[in-house]
Design an enzyme around this catalytic site. Sequence first.
Site, short mmCIF file in Angstrom:
data_model
loop_
_atom_site.label_atom_id
_atom_site.label_comp_id
_atom_site.label_asym_id
_atom_site.label_seq_id
_atom_site.Cartn_x
_atom_site.Cartn_y
_atom_site.Cartn_z
N ARG A 148 0.86 -1.27 0.04
CA ARG A 148 -0.12 0.09 -0.03
C ARG A 148 0.82 1.45 -0.03
O ARG A 148 0.50 2.34 -0.69
CB ARG A 148 -0.88 0.21 1.25
CG ARG A 148 -2.14 -0.83 0.99
CD ARG A 148 -3.15 -0.99 2.24
NE ARG A 148 -4.25 -1.62 1.68
CZ ARG A 148 -5.04 -2.25 2.56
NH1 ARG A 148 -4.95 -1.90 4.00
NH2 ARG A 148 -5.97 -3.00 2.29
N LYS B 242 -20.82 -15.60 1.52
CA LYS B 242 -22.16 -15.48 1.66
C LYS B 242 -22.94 -14.75 0.50
O LYS B 242 -22.44 -13.61 0.14
CB LYS B 242 -22.15 -14.32 2.93
CG LYS B 242 -21.80 -14.92 4.21
CD LYS B 242 -21.64 -14.07 5.41
CE LYS B 242 -22.96 -13.87 5.99
NZ LYS B 242 -22.71 -12.64 6.95
N GLY C 145 -10.21 -8.00 -2.77
CA GLY C 145 -10.48 -9.20 -1.86
C GLY C 145 -9.77 -10.65 -2.00
O GLY C 145 -8.66 -10.60 -2.53
N GLY D 16 -13.82 -3.58 0.23
CA GLY D 16 -15.23 -3.03 0.60
C GLY D 16 -15.57 -2.16 -0.39
O GLY D 16 -16.73 -2.20 -1.07
P1 AMP Z 1 -15.99 -13.62 0.46
O1 AMP Z 1 -15.26 -12.92 1.76
O2 AMP Z 1 -17.42 -13.51 0.82
O3 AMP Z 1 -15.46 -13.21 -0.86
O4 AMP Z 1 -15.73 -15.02 0.84
C1 AMP Z 1 -14.34 -15.67 0.70
C2 AMP Z 1 -14.47 -16.82 1.51
O5 AMP Z 1 -15.29 -17.63 1.05
C3 AMP Z 1 -13.14 -17.74 1.46
O6 AMP Z 1 -12.45 -17.54 2.74
C4 AMP Z 1 -13.43 -18.83 1.08
O7 AMP Z 1 -12.75 -19.76 1.89
C5 AMP Z 1 -14.96 -18.99 1.48
N1 AMP Z 1 -15.63 -20.03 0.71
C6 AMP Z 1 -15.52 -20.21 -0.74
N2 AMP Z 1 -16.50 -21.18 -1.01
C7 AMP Z 1 -17.03 -21.66 0.06
C8 AMP Z 1 -17.65 -22.94 0.22
N3 AMP Z 1 -18.31 -23.70 -0.69
N4 AMP Z 1 -17.95 -23.27 1.73
C9 AMP Z 1 -17.31 -22.32 2.48
N5 AMP Z 1 -16.47 -21.32 2.54
C10 AMP Z 1 -16.34 -21.21 1.09
#
Ligand code: AMP
Length: 403
Positions: A46, A207, A360, A383
């Site tokens: 950064r 999520k 991310g 974010g």
């Molecule tokens: P996000 O911050 O919402 O983009 O989510 C990223 C995280 O989602 C990562 O740490 C992944 O390990 C998790 N992830 C992706 N696919 C799955 C899955 N099928 N089950 C549980 N966690 C997941």
Amino acid sequence: MSSQNDIVSYNKKSVTDIPMAGKKVLLRCDFNVPMDDAGNITDESRITASLPTIKYLIEQGAAIIACSHFGRPDGEFKADFSLAPVAVNLSGHLGQSVKMAKDVIGPDATKLAAELKAGEVMLLENTRFHKEEEANDPEFSKKLADMADVYVSDAFGSVHRAHSSTEGVAKFLPAVSGFLLKSELDNLGKAIAEPIRPFVSILGGSKVSDKLGVIKNLMKKADVILIGGGMAYTFFKAQGGSIGTSLCEDSQLEAVLEMEKEAKERGVKLLLPKDTVTASEFSNDTEPVVYAAGEIPDNMMGLDIGPITIEEFKAEIAKAGTIVWNGPMGVFEFPKYAEGTRAVANAMADSDAVTVIGGGDSAAAVRQYGLEEKITHISTGGGASLEFLEGKVLPGIACLLDA
Ligand code: AMP
């Protein structure tokens, strides 16, 4: 700029659009760097990302008053959250001393700023040492602004926040973007506003509730939306499928069905995984077993997209003119369940399309696989890029002068 929840396209003035010689420039950087307990910076990317703008301003003969937040000191001075180590690191990169202020708008900062000469650089203390920063307090903003003649924003990671140093100061000073922020607007912004078709959006992550706004917004422009990651299982359950112990948000079942309906109405090809790689528990020390999506046994959880899905997603990526990706296809932190994410990253790297990673975990994955040079643009905001993709108006960009 277009309205809230639309495809937002910003056309803003940048650091090269206004004269900087002899000016005092308040430069908002993102120096929220990872630091270990001993105060050592463990990743200086950064800081290095801020160098093009700082060097340009030095060359132009401006005096630079850099500022940033760092961590969450809760509105009071806390030595552990001092930006002093950043000033030392930055001095090394610039080959000149960066003067560290002992405060933000106090007597030391204002004296240093008043005495600062053309070509010199100083750094204010952590803006979050004042609770007024996050409250976007006009008096605090004015005191920050009073030290300078011009405001330059180069902290893309913070533009979704209307704080004093990201938005409030722009009410008192001519405000433009630095090179880092400009590159986000030129790449992330343009890829969505004027995509070369077919425009393929790839969305994953844990999520679905975090990404619904993004899917909804991208649906207005995308030709194809590929859904992977933990959020796919909410779709399968909503369709009446069996998902075993996979991640699921029951509160979103209706919303995802609505999303599928909207995609149909808009003629957007929304593809869910056809197969999924499962494990008996959330661990890399398990034997991966592939099942058809929606046919997962009760005791298994889906942790990655399966081989048929990988081929289908690769084929869509190969045909694309623009690809925007946010969120891993599976639990890529576990090597046995990283194939889907790796395959998408590789397919993007091999593509001639405009390829954009929306920050991310997908950005982390691309770096982990050493593919960053083969991607058109990797957004620096987590974010902020999500909110950008959602079509929200970002206050730290909206406040800049229109080009
Ligand atoms: P996000 O911050 O919402 O983009 O989510 C990223 C995280 O989602 C990562 O740490 C992944 O390990 C998790 N992830 C992706 N696919 C799955 C899955 N099928 N089950 C549980 N966690 C997941």
